[in-house]
Motif scaffolding. Sequence first.
Motif, PDB file in Angstrom:
ATOM      1  N   LEU A   4       1.409  -8.586  -8.926  1.00 58.26           N
ATOM      2  CA  LEU A   4       0.730  -8.973  -8.219  1.00 58.26           C
ATOM      3  C   LEU A   4      -0.691  -7.911  -8.275  1.00 58.26           C
ATOM      4  O   LEU A   4      -0.319  -6.730  -8.616  1.00 58.26           O
ATOM      5  CB  LEU A   4       1.046  -8.768  -6.420  1.00 58.26           C
ATOM      6  N   SER A   5      -1.937  -8.425  -8.155  1.00 53.60           N
ATOM      7  CA  SER A   5      -2.987  -7.609  -7.754  1.00 53.60           C
ATOM      8  C   SER A   5      -3.415  -6.990  -6.481  1.00 53.60           C
ATOM      9  O   SER A   5      -3.136  -7.643  -5.532  1.00 53.60           O
ATOM     10  CB  SER A   5      -4.205  -8.193  -8.469  1.00 53.60           C
ATOM     11  N   PHE A   6      -3.340  -5.746  -6.320  1.00 62.88           N
ATOM     12  CA  PHE A   6      -3.614  -5.008  -4.997  1.00 62.88           C
ATOM     13  C   PHE A   6      -5.233  -4.470  -5.059  1.00 62.88           C
ATOM     14  O   PHE A   6      -5.367  -3.697  -5.915  1.00 62.88           O
ATOM     15  CB  PHE A   6      -2.636  -4.035  -5.179  1.00 62.88           C
ATOM     16  N   LYS A   7      -6.032  -4.830  -4.097  1.00 68.62           N
ATOM     17  CA  LYS A   7      -7.198  -4.566  -4.083  1.00 68.62           C
ATOM     18  C   LYS A   7      -7.524  -3.583  -2.525  1.00 68.62           C
ATOM     19  O   LYS A   7      -7.283  -4.298  -1.539  1.00 68.62           O
ATOM     20  CB  LYS A   7      -8.182  -5.736  -4.056  1.00 68.62           C
ATOM     21  N   VAL A   8      -8.177  -2.548  -2.736  1.00 70.04           N
ATOM     22  CA  VAL A   8      -8.750  -1.821  -1.861  1.00 70.04           C
ATOM     23  C   VAL A   8     -10.017  -1.945  -1.587  1.00 70.04           C
ATOM     24  O   VAL A   8     -10.901  -1.515  -2.493  1.00 70.04           O
ATOM     25  CB  VAL A   8      -7.984  -0.328  -1.663  1.00 70.04           C
ATOM     26  N   VAL A   9     -10.832  -2.119  -0.475  1.00 70.62           N
ATOM     27  CA  VAL A   9     -12.055  -2.001  -0.188  1.00 70.62           C
ATOM     28  C   VAL A   9     -12.890  -1.139   0.807  1.00 70.62           C
ATOM     29  O   VAL A   9     -11.992  -1.213   2.115  1.00 70.62           O
ATOM     30  CB  VAL A   9     -12.717  -3.592   0.080  1.00 70.62           C
ATOM     31  N   ASP A  10     -13.496  -0.498   0.704  1.00 77.13           N
ATOM     32  CA  ASP A  10     -14.301   0.295   1.961  1.00 77.13           C
ATOM     33  C   ASP A  10     -15.123  -0.436   2.438  1.00 77.13           C
ATOM     34  O   ASP A  10     -15.767  -1.229   2.189  1.00 77.13           O
ATOM     35  CB  ASP A  10     -14.611   1.941   1.121  1.00 77.13           C
ATOM     36  N   PRO A  11     -15.690   0.296   3.655  1.00 80.99           N
ATOM     37  CA  PRO A  11     -16.866  -0.433   4.522  1.00 80.99           C
ATOM     38  C   PRO A  11     -18.015  -0.527   3.660  1.00 80.99           C
ATOM     39  O   PRO A  11     -18.961  -1.496   4.042  1.00 80.99           O
ATOM     40  CB  PRO A  11     -16.981   0.751   5.752  1.00 80.99           C
ATOM     41  N   SER A  12     -18.512   0.058   2.611  1.00 84.76           N
ATOM     42  CA  SER A  12     -19.484  -0.148   1.919  1.00 84.76           C
ATOM     43  C   SER A  12     -19.471  -1.290   0.908  1.00 84.76           C
ATOM     44  O   SER A  12     -20.243  -1.518   0.189  1.00 84.76           O
ATOM     45  CB  SER A  12     -19.956   1.359   1.196  1.00 84.76           C
TER      46      SER A  12
ATOM     47  N   ASN B 190       0.872  -1.316   0.159  1.00 84.10           N
ATOM     48  CA  ASN B 190       0.269  -0.021   0.016  1.00 84.10           C
ATOM     49  C   ASN B 190       0.912   1.180  -0.132  1.00 84.10           C
ATOM     50  O   ASN B 190       1.645   1.423   0.735  1.00 84.10           O
ATOM     51  CB  ASN B 190      -0.861  -0.037   1.248  1.00 84.10           C
ATOM     52  N   ASN B 191       0.677   1.987  -0.995  1.00 85.72           N
ATOM     53  CA  ASN B 191       1.396   3.180  -1.102  1.00 85.72           C
ATOM     54  C   ASN B 191       0.628   4.545  -1.085  1.00 85.72           C
ATOM     55  O   ASN B 191       0.757   5.312  -1.914  1.00 85.72           O
ATOM     56  CB  ASN B 191       2.254   3.193  -2.392  1.00 85.72           C
ATOM     57  N   GLY B 192      -0.142   4.603   0.077  1.00 83.58           N
ATOM     58  CA  GLY B 192      -1.159   5.697   0.222  1.00 83.58           C
ATOM     59  C   GLY B 192      -2.540   5.701  -0.472  1.00 83.58           C
ATOM     60  O   GLY B 192      -3.172   6.733  -0.925  1.00 83.58           O
ATOM     61  N   SER B 193      -3.039   4.444  -0.603  1.00 81.53           N
ATOM     62  CA  SER B 193      -4.310   4.534  -1.152  1.00 81.53           C
ATOM     63  C   SER B 193      -5.251   5.189  -0.219  1.00 81.53           C
ATOM     64  O   SER B 193      -5.177   5.440   0.824  1.00 81.53           O
ATOM     65  CB  SER B 193      -4.691   2.736  -1.129  1.00 81.53           C
ATOM     66  N   SER B 194      -6.563   5.699  -0.673  1.00 82.44           N
ATOM     67  CA  SER B 194      -7.458   6.368  -0.124  1.00 82.44           C
ATOM     68  C   SER B 194      -8.738   6.143  -0.378  1.00 82.44           C
ATOM     69  O   SER B 194      -8.920   5.529  -1.388  1.00 82.44           O
ATOM     70  CB  SER B 194      -7.247   8.079  -0.259  1.00 82.44           C
ATOM     71  N   ASP B 195      -9.849   6.538   0.411  1.00 81.12           N
ATOM     72  CA  ASP B 195     -11.232   6.463   0.110  1.00 81.12           C
ATOM     73  C   ASP B 195     -11.835   7.853   0.660  1.00 81.12           C
ATOM     74  O   ASP B 195     -11.328   8.258   1.676  1.00 81.12           O
ATOM     75  CB  ASP B 195     -11.738   5.071   0.922  1.00 81.12           C
ATOM     76  N   ASN B 196     -12.942   8.072   0.070  1.00 81.25           N
ATOM     77  CA  ASN B 196     -13.792   9.204   0.799  1.00 81.25           C
ATOM     78  C   ASN B 196     -14.228   9.044   2.246  1.00 81.25           C
ATOM     79  O   ASN B 196     -14.524   9.817   2.976  1.00 81.25           O
ATOM     80  CB  ASN B 196     -14.832   9.699   0.009  1.00 81.25           C
ATOM     81  N   CYS B 197     -14.129   7.874   2.874  1.00 84.75           N
ATOM     82  CA  CYS B 197     -14.782   7.352   3.949  1.00 84.75           C
ATOM     83  C   CYS B 197     -13.567   6.830   4.653  1.00 84.75           C
ATOM     84  O   CYS B 197     -12.772   7.542   5.613  1.00 84.75           O
ATOM     85  CB  CYS B 197     -15.855   6.731   4.074  1.00 84.75           C
ATOM     86  N   SER B 198     -13.365   5.488   4.544  1.00 87.94           N
ATOM     87  CA  SER B 198     -12.203   4.688   5.073  1.00 87.94           C
ATOM     88  C   SER B 198     -12.253   3.689   4.368  1.00 87.94           C
ATOM     89  O   SER B 198     -12.552   3.211   3.615  1.00 87.94           O
ATOM     90  CB  SER B 198     -12.488   4.628   6.730  1.00 87.94           C
ATOM     91  N   ILE B 199     -10.730   3.088   4.656  1.00 91.38           N
ATOM     92  CA  ILE B 199     -10.556   1.523   4.083  1.00 91.38           C
ATOM     93  C   ILE B 199     -10.809   0.568   4.854  1.00 91.38           C
ATOM     94  O   ILE B 199     -10.169   0.745   5.920  1.00 91.38           O
ATOM     95  CB  ILE B 199      -9.075   1.802   3.358  1.00 91.38           C
TER      96      ILE B 199
ATOM     97  N   GLN C 185     -10.389  -2.823   3.847  1.00 89.41           N
ATOM     98  CA  GLN C 185      -9.691  -3.984   3.573  1.00 89.41           C
ATOM     99  C   GLN C 185      -8.620  -3.774   2.642  1.00 89.41           C
ATOM    100  O   GLN C 185      -9.192  -2.886   1.582  1.00 89.41           O
ATOM    101  CB  GLN C 185     -10.323  -5.033   3.156  1.00 89.41           C
ATOM    102  N   VAL C 186      -7.405  -4.031   2.841  1.00 88.11           N
ATOM    103  CA  VAL C 186      -6.270  -3.853   1.644  1.00 88.11           C
ATOM    104  C   VAL C 186      -6.022  -5.349   1.609  1.00 88.11           C
ATOM    105  O   VAL C 186      -5.352  -6.106   2.321  1.00 88.11           O
ATOM    106  CB  VAL C 186      -5.029  -3.187   2.191  1.00 88.11           C
ATOM    107  N   LEU C 187      -6.042  -5.784   0.267  1.00 88.02           N
ATOM    108  CA  LEU C 187      -5.763  -7.287  -0.133  1.00 88.02           C
ATOM    109  C   LEU C 187      -4.849  -7.291  -1.211  1.00 88.02           C
ATOM    110  O   LEU C 187      -4.602  -6.378  -1.904  1.00 88.02           O
ATOM    111  CB  LEU C 187      -7.063  -7.958  -0.480  1.00 88.02           C
TER     112      LEU C 187
END
Length: 195
Positions: A38-46, A1-10, A12-14
Amino acid sequence: NNGSSDNCSIAQVLVSVDGINFAPAVELTCAQTGAQTLSFKVVDPSGNADVTTTTVQVRDTTAPVAVARSITRALDGAGALSVSAGELDNGSSDNCAIKALLISKDNGQSFASMVTFGCAETGSRAVKLKVVDASNNESIADATVTVEDTTAPVAVARSITKVLSAETGKVTVTALELNNGSSDNCSIAQVLVSV
């Protein structure tokens, strides 16, 4: 993770090796040295997600463990002896895979898969075993090759005629007069005669 972001929160980082099966961590093995995508996936609470790819350089920097044993070998009928690096190996190991076993008889100045010894090299000879892994990491262990000449010479004699001395009634016969091409795999140190 190199600074991933979301308008609410993150939430999961997978990561995934195949881009399908994601997990918090993946394990890469010796078979995957070099550049791995590698595939990098970021998931927010929604449950919203974003996927990108990244490159991971997998390096094996661990040197193998060289374990050598000393051996005793005899010169052949031609006065030569070949010793392979494998003959010195006594259970060398590596965290990944061993690519090559090499031997040196010149204090590590040059290595080859096999070295030869000759008649002038009988006795204990210091050698080195080099173990090289698939990533070209290496280690060296010392050993001794004891070179023996166990081949007996071949005595070849000829019959000769000698005349007794009229004065003494004796005759001298030398071993060299009787020698008819005796040979040895190395060299002949003495030629002797006995009555």
